[in-house]
Every structure is written in C-alpha cells, then in structure tokens.
Design an enzyme around this catalytic site. Structure first.
Site, PDB file in Angstrom:
ATOM      1  N   LYS A 256       0.975  -1.468   0.034  1.00  0.00           N
ATOM      2  CA  LYS A 256      -0.120   0.231   0.149  1.00  0.00           C
ATOM      3  C   LYS A 256       1.039   1.119   0.003  1.00  0.00           C
ATOM      4  O   LYS A 256       1.913   1.408   0.057  1.00  0.00           O
ATOM      5  CB  LYS A 256      -1.153  -0.557   1.860  1.00  0.00           C
ATOM      6  CG  LYS A 256      -2.200  -0.990   0.933  1.00  0.00           C
ATOM      7  CD  LYS A 256      -2.898  -0.945   0.273  1.00  0.00           C
ATOM      8  CE  LYS A 256      -3.865  -1.628  -0.404  1.00  0.00           C
ATOM      9  NZ  LYS A 256      -5.249  -2.070   1.146  1.00  0.00           N
TER      10      LYS A 256
ATOM     11  N   ARG B  47      -3.646 -10.530   3.254  1.00  0.00           N
ATOM     12  CA  ARG B  47      -3.487 -10.661   2.314  1.00  0.00           C
ATOM     13  C   ARG B  47      -2.388 -10.169   1.007  1.00  0.00           C
ATOM     14  O   ARG B  47      -2.526  -9.039   1.448  1.00  0.00           O
ATOM     15  CB  ARG B  47      -5.019  -9.931   1.636  1.00  0.00           C
ATOM     16  CG  ARG B  47      -5.120 -10.067   0.655  1.00  0.00           C
ATOM     17  CD  ARG B  47      -6.296  -8.906   0.648  1.00  0.00           C
ATOM     18  NE  ARG B  47      -7.012  -9.294  -1.458  1.00  0.00           N
ATOM     19  CZ  ARG B  47      -6.417  -8.123  -2.303  1.00  0.00           C
ATOM     20  NH1 ARG B  47      -5.892  -7.036  -2.059  1.00  0.00           N
ATOM     21  NH2 ARG B  47      -6.517  -8.086  -3.683  1.00  0.00           N
TER      22      ARG B  47
END
Length: 340
Positions: free
Chosen positions: A279, A317
């Site tokens: 991210k 994830r």
C-alpha cells in the site's frame, strides 16, 4: 458504547487469569477500555463484561475449510489491466493461472481473485466485464487441480454469483454490502464465508481528504453495522470476516492508528483479515524507490504483516508469497517456538 482492545501477547509465559485471544496463538491479561470520550485505561481480563470476554477469547470457526488457530496467507491475483501494483501482468488467463499456481506452491492457502481495480482514482467496471475477467480464471484454476479455497474480490452481486458458480468458496466484499446489498443473499444462499471491508467513499473519491472523528472506533462501528446487515440476511457471525480496509479512504496517520489498534476488531467475534500489501502509505514511510514503486514495498509489507500476526490477525492478503511464507515461518520459530 464501550470498546475493549485486548493487549495481545505471545510470550510462552502466561500469567494466571490470561485469556486466549480468539482461540489462537496470542493471549491477553488486560484490555484497554475505550470510549468516545477517550481511553479509560487498562482493565484486567477477569474484570471484563462476560459477553465481551467470550467474544474476545472464543475460538473462531473455520473459514472456507481452514482452521483459524494459526495465521493464514491469502495470495492476491488481480486479473485487471490497471491495479495499482500489478495491473496488466496477469490479465491473460494463462498468465493468471501460472501466477496462481506459483503462489499456491509458495504457500498461499487462499487465492483472492479480483477483476476490478480499487486503487485510488480507479473507474468503475461493469459487472459483465468483471465476470468476463474473473469467472474463466476461477474455472481454469479448478480444472487445473488447484485445491485451495478461491475468494472473489468484488462489490457486485452478479460477479459474486458467477464466481461461486465457477468454483469460488469465499466472497470478499470490498464495500461491506454498502454498494450492492444483494451480495448478502448470494452468500447466504451458497453458505460460504463473507469478508466485510471498510472503505470510505468509492475508489474514485476515497482519498480526497478522508476525515474521521476517531478512525479506530468509526471503522469498528461501521463494521459492526455491516455485520448486523449480513446477519439479518441469514449469514451467521461465525462465517463473517472483517477487514479494516487499510488504504481505503485513509491517510497514512489513519492507517497507522488502525494498525496499532487492530486487536480491537476481535471484539466483533469475527475472524480478521489484513490487506496492507504494497500500500501507498508503506512507500511514503519507507521512502526511496518504495515511495513511487509498489513492487519495492515488500520489506515494509512484511513488517506490517508481522505486527498484525502479533495482534492475532488470522488472514493476511499479500502479493509476495515466497517472502511472506519465509517471514511467517521465522516468526513462528522465534516467537512461538514452532519449528515444525
């Protein structure tokens, strides 16, 4: 409302009266008592309200056939041309199949297939296009003999329906029933687990100055409300997974506050999924090439993942499966003494 954030511990030496955290590898002897007026400090586990103590400590049910008493790795497979990290790399069926098989060989225990990019600024994709991207890949994976559970990453009921018909056994709703509530009925009919992820706004708008009163408590309340909608549609809480939605309508400061407070989400009584892989905030904090290149954020991703494991988060994830599996094995050996 009162909120209780268990102070997760993993040391082999547990004090008398400590409770297991979600029936897993961590435990807690105290919890932080949080309110909208601020923190009221630490509360011994033995003094927690009985219903809260049960939710925090009881073992979680299996999700998609996997026990939740140890961390599980979910491999990301984006069959899109425009995902933020790997868009265009796996949008051909043969490339998607090869990558998925490689992730399973490296240690992925769940595969999460997505056909619509949810990166900041991404445009919406029609359900028909999303189905055309995902359903053939899911069928090909099943025909190839891939046996791990397959999850469909979507916010649209028709896409979930097509994926379940093709062989998916887990629905990861990135809008937590707020975009298409009919997903709940698809999940209830199929009897599969549902992941509810928090997001503020849509991918096109979510990073336009997101604001919260208290990001940890606001996200918690959002997810509890989504759980209630799912339960009303016939999905039992023990088949629901919650995801705080790192990076979805959050600044770096918001993401860090959620990561520090992750253990609060055990109060839902649900399994927790953490999706922080590559991210943008990782790049912003790491600097250097990672600031602009998503594939340079693997070390930071592992640091965040291990912090989540330390707080008892069950599903992770991730893009980089080889590295994640190695990091998990070493963490288990060093912290838990598990060298099997």
């Amino acid at each position: 409302m009162d909120y209780f954030r268990p102070i997760a511990q993993t040391d082999a030496l547990r004090p008398e009266g400590a409770l297991p955290l979600a029936g897993g590898w961590a435990w807690f002897s105290h919890a932080e008592h949080l309110t909208r007026a601020g923190s009221r400090g630490l509360v011994p586990a033995a003094s927690l309200p009985a219903a809260v103590a049960r939710r925090l400590s009881r073992p979680r049910a299996m999700i998609a056939g996997l026990t939740m008493d140890r961390p599980r790795l979910m491999g990301i497979l984006n069959v899109t041309p425009d995902s933020f990290s790997d868009g265009g790399r796996f949008d051909r069926p043969e490339a998607a199949l090869a990558h998925a098989q490689g992730m399973v060989a490296a240690g992925a225990e769940i595969l999460d297939i997505g056909g619509e990019s949810t990166r900041p600024g991404a445009a919406e994709v029609s359900a028909e296009e999303e189905i055309a991207r995902t359903a053939p890949v899911i069928r090909a994976l099943r025909r190839s003999g891939v046996m791990v559970p397959i999850s469909i990453d979507t916010r649209k009921a028709p896409v979930a329906h097509a994926a379940l018909e093709a062989g998916a056994r887990f629905v990861n709703d990135v809008a937590a029933l707020s975009y298409d509530p009919q997903i709940a009925h698809e999940v209830a009919s199929a009897g599969v687990p549902l992941c509810l992820m928090h997001a503020k706004g849509t991918p096109a708008t979510m990073q336009a100055d997101p604001r919260y009163g208290d990001v940890l408590l606001d996200v918690y309340d959002f997810l509890e409300a989504a759980i209630a909608r799912a339960e009303a549609a016939g999905i039992p809480r023990d088949r629901i997974v919650v995801d705080p939605g790192i990076g979805f309508g959050k600044t770096a400061a918001h993401n860090l506050a959620l990561l520090r407070g992750l253990s609060l989400f055990h109060q839902t009584g649900c399994v927790i999924l953490l999706g922080a892989s590559r991210k943008r905030f990782i790049g912003a904090l790491a600097g250097g090439e990672a600031a602009t290149q998503a594939d340079r954020r693997m070390p930071g991703t592992l640091a965040v993942t291990l912090a989540g494991i330390g707080q008892g988060v069950q599903i992770h994830r991730l893009h980089d499966m080889v590295e994640a599996k190695q990091a998990l094995r070493l963490w288990q050996a060093v912290v838990l003494g598990d060298v099997a």
